[in-house]
Design a protein around this motif. Structure first.
Motif, mmCIF file in Angstrom:
data_model
loop_
_atom_site.group_PDB
_atom_site.id
_atom_site.type_symbol
_atom_site.label_atom_id
_atom_site.label_comp_id
_atom_site.label_asym_id
_atom_site.label_seq_id
_atom_site.Cartn_x
_atom_site.Cartn_y
_atom_site.Cartn_z
ATOM 1 N N PRO A 194 39.511 32.392 20.899
ATOM 2 C CA PRO A 194 38.595 33.418 22.360
ATOM 3 C C PRO A 194 38.864 32.968 23.398
ATOM 4 C CG PRO A 194 37.910 33.400 20.004
ATOM 5 C CD PRO A 194 38.899 32.590 20.065
ATOM 6 N N LEU A 195 38.260 31.983 23.887
ATOM 7 C CA LEU A 195 37.870 31.000 24.568
ATOM 8 C C LEU A 195 38.950 30.900 25.364
ATOM 9 C CD1 LEU A 195 35.129 28.441 23.971
ATOM 10 C CD2 LEU A 195 34.483 30.813 25.319
ATOM 11 N N ALA A 196 39.946 29.787 25.573
ATOM 12 C CA ALA A 196 41.451 30.266 25.523
ATOM 13 C C ALA A 196 41.815 31.162 26.403
ATOM 14 C CB ALA A 196 42.169 29.762 24.571
ATOM 15 N N GLU A 197 42.336 32.512 26.166
ATOM 16 C CA GLU A 197 42.152 34.104 25.954
ATOM 17 C C GLU A 197 42.009 33.730 27.114
ATOM 18 O OE1 GLU A 197 41.494 38.003 24.605
ATOM 19 O OE2 GLU A 197 42.531 37.049 23.646
ATOM 20 N N ALA A 198 39.531 33.936 26.886
ATOM 21 C CA ALA A 198 38.912 33.752 28.610
ATOM 22 C C ALA A 198 39.922 32.945 29.782
ATOM 23 C CB ALA A 198 37.418 33.673 27.916
ATOM 24 N N ALA A 199 39.387 31.650 29.590
ATOM 25 C CA ALA A 199 39.782 31.727 30.699
ATOM 26 C C ALA A 199 42.054 31.708 31.097
ATOM 27 C CB ALA A 199 40.346 29.863 29.894
ATOM 28 N N THR A 200 42.284 31.871 30.159
ATOM 29 C CA THR A 200 43.611 32.762 31.092
ATOM 30 C C THR A 200 43.304 34.929 31.475
ATOM 31 O OG1 THR A 200 44.891 32.217 29.162
ATOM 32 C CG2 THR A 200 45.709 34.255 30.394
ATOM 33 N N ASP A 201 42.285 35.675 30.715
ATOM 34 C CA ASP A 201 42.216 36.562 31.863
ATOM 35 C C ASP A 201 41.510 35.808 33.120
ATOM 36 O OD1 ASP A 201 42.605 38.214 29.734
ATOM 37 O OD2 ASP A 201 40.484 38.272 28.971
ATOM 38 N N CYS A 202 40.856 34.628 33.333
ATOM 39 C CA CYS A 202 40.718 34.261 34.238
ATOM 40 C C CYS A 202 41.095 33.616 35.324
ATOM 41 C CB CYS A 202 38.547 33.158 34.841
ATOM 42 S SG CYS A 202 37.506 33.277 33.160
ATOM 43 N N ARG A 203 42.033 33.627 35.005
ATOM 44 C CA ARG A 203 43.194 32.941 36.133
ATOM 45 C C ARG A 203 43.751 33.781 36.183
ATOM 46 N NH1 ARG A 203 45.105 28.334 37.614
ATOM 47 N NH2 ARG A 203 44.107 27.152 36.088
ATOM 48 N N VAL A 204 44.135 34.967 35.309
ATOM 49 C CA VAL A 204 45.062 36.214 35.616
ATOM 50 C C VAL A 204 44.542 37.225 37.036
ATOM 51 C CG1 VAL A 204 45.736 38.320 34.852
ATOM 52 C CG2 VAL A 204 46.258 36.410 34.147
ATOM 53 N N MET A 205 43.092 37.151 36.560
ATOM 54 C CA MET A 205 42.401 37.598 37.886
ATOM 55 C C MET A 205 42.023 37.134 39.227
ATOM 56 S SD MET A 205 41.183 40.886 36.233
ATOM 57 C CE MET A 205 40.593 41.508 37.190
ATOM 58 N N ALA A 206 42.068 35.895 38.754
ATOM 59 C CA ALA A 206 42.457 34.935 40.099
ATOM 60 C C ALA A 206 42.630 35.095 41.165
ATOM 61 C CB ALA A 206 41.720 33.859 39.869
ATOM 62 N N ALA A 207 44.383 35.300 40.113
ATOM 63 C CA ALA A 207 45.281 35.324 40.522
ATOM 64 C C ALA A 207 46.154 36.930 41.241
ATOM 65 C CB ALA A 207 46.942 35.169 39.918
ATOM 66 N N SER A 208 45.557 37.308 40.269
ATOM 67 C CA SER A 208 45.771 39.137 40.833
ATOM 68 C C SER A 208 44.982 38.989 42.094
ATOM 69 C CB SER A 208 45.712 39.773 39.996
ATOM 70 O OG SER A 208 46.156 39.805 38.831
ATOM 71 N N TYR A 209 44.054 38.829 42.359
ATOM 72 C CA TYR A 209 42.810 39.288 43.334
ATOM 73 C C TYR A 209 43.411 38.381 44.584
ATOM 74 C CZ TYR A 209 39.180 42.152 42.043
ATOM 75 O OH TYR A 209 38.562 42.597 41.180
ATOM 76 N N LEU A 210 44.008 36.850 45.005
ATOM 77 C CA LEU A 210 44.718 36.422 45.198
ATOM 78 C C LEU A 210 46.646 37.303 45.973
ATOM 79 C CD1 LEU A 210 45.738 34.261 47.248
ATOM 80 C CD2 LEU A 210 46.487 33.152 45.356
ATOM 81 N N GLU A 211 46.950 38.150 45.227
ATOM 82 C CA GLU A 211 48.002 38.592 45.666
ATOM 83 C C GLU A 211 47.720 39.859 45.920
ATOM 84 O OE1 GLU A 211 50.889 41.138 43.404
ATOM 85 O OE2 GLU A 211 50.878 39.393 42.678
ATOM 86 N N ASP A 212 46.843 40.382 45.715
ATOM 87 C CA ASP A 212 46.188 41.636 46.841
ATOM 88 C C ASP A 212 45.296 42.101 48.272
ATOM 89 O OD1 ASP A 212 46.392 43.438 44.555
ATOM 90 O OD2 ASP A 212 44.020 43.270 43.695
ATOM 91 N N GLY A 213 44.878 40.067 48.454
ATOM 92 C CA GLY A 213 44.377 39.414 49.394
ATOM 93 C C GLY A 213 45.542 39.425 50.602
ATOM 94 N N ARG A 214 46.533 39.003 49.902
ATOM 95 C CA ARG A 214 47.656 38.964 50.264
ATOM 96 C C ARG A 214 49.015 39.938 50.904
ATOM 97 N NH1 ARG A 214 49.378 33.523 47.691
ATOM 98 N NH2 ARG A 214 48.193 31.383 49.253
#
Length: 94
Positions: A32-52
């Motif tokens: 479950p913690l690996a899944e949480a880390a993946t979720d955090c990374r995906v959200m951060a990358a998505s916000y980077l894309e949105d910001g661009r």
């Protein structure tokens, strides 16, 4: 457009991109913690894309907000122990 908004938007975009490059997930795979880390990374990358996207459409306020939110996701992950970061980095408050 105030120059400080543009400078800050540039800085936060670079900071988020750099943070995504150095933060490494540490939880064991298929936990479950690996899944949480993946979720955090995906959200951060998505916000980077949105910001661009916002930046390309002359919306630096929403671009800055997106970069800030994305960075917050990674920073929270670091604080929870989901990511390891280099000791010499100044990208995160630990």
């Amino acid at each position: 457009m105030p120059a400080d908004l543009i400078e800050k938007t540039d800085r936060y975009e670079q900071m988020l991109a750099d943070a995504l490059n150095v933060a490494e997930a540490v939880p064991p795979a298929e936990t479950p913690l690996a899944e949480a880390a993946t979720d955090c990374r995906v959200m951060a990358a998505s916000y980077l894309e949105d910001g661009r996207h916002f930046r390309e459409h002359d919306d630096p306020v929403n671009a800055l907000a997106s970069f800030s939110y994305g960075y917050g996701w990674l920073d929270a992950g670091v604080r929870m122990g989901l990511f390891s970061i280099p000791e010499e980095t100044e990208l995160f408050t630990t």
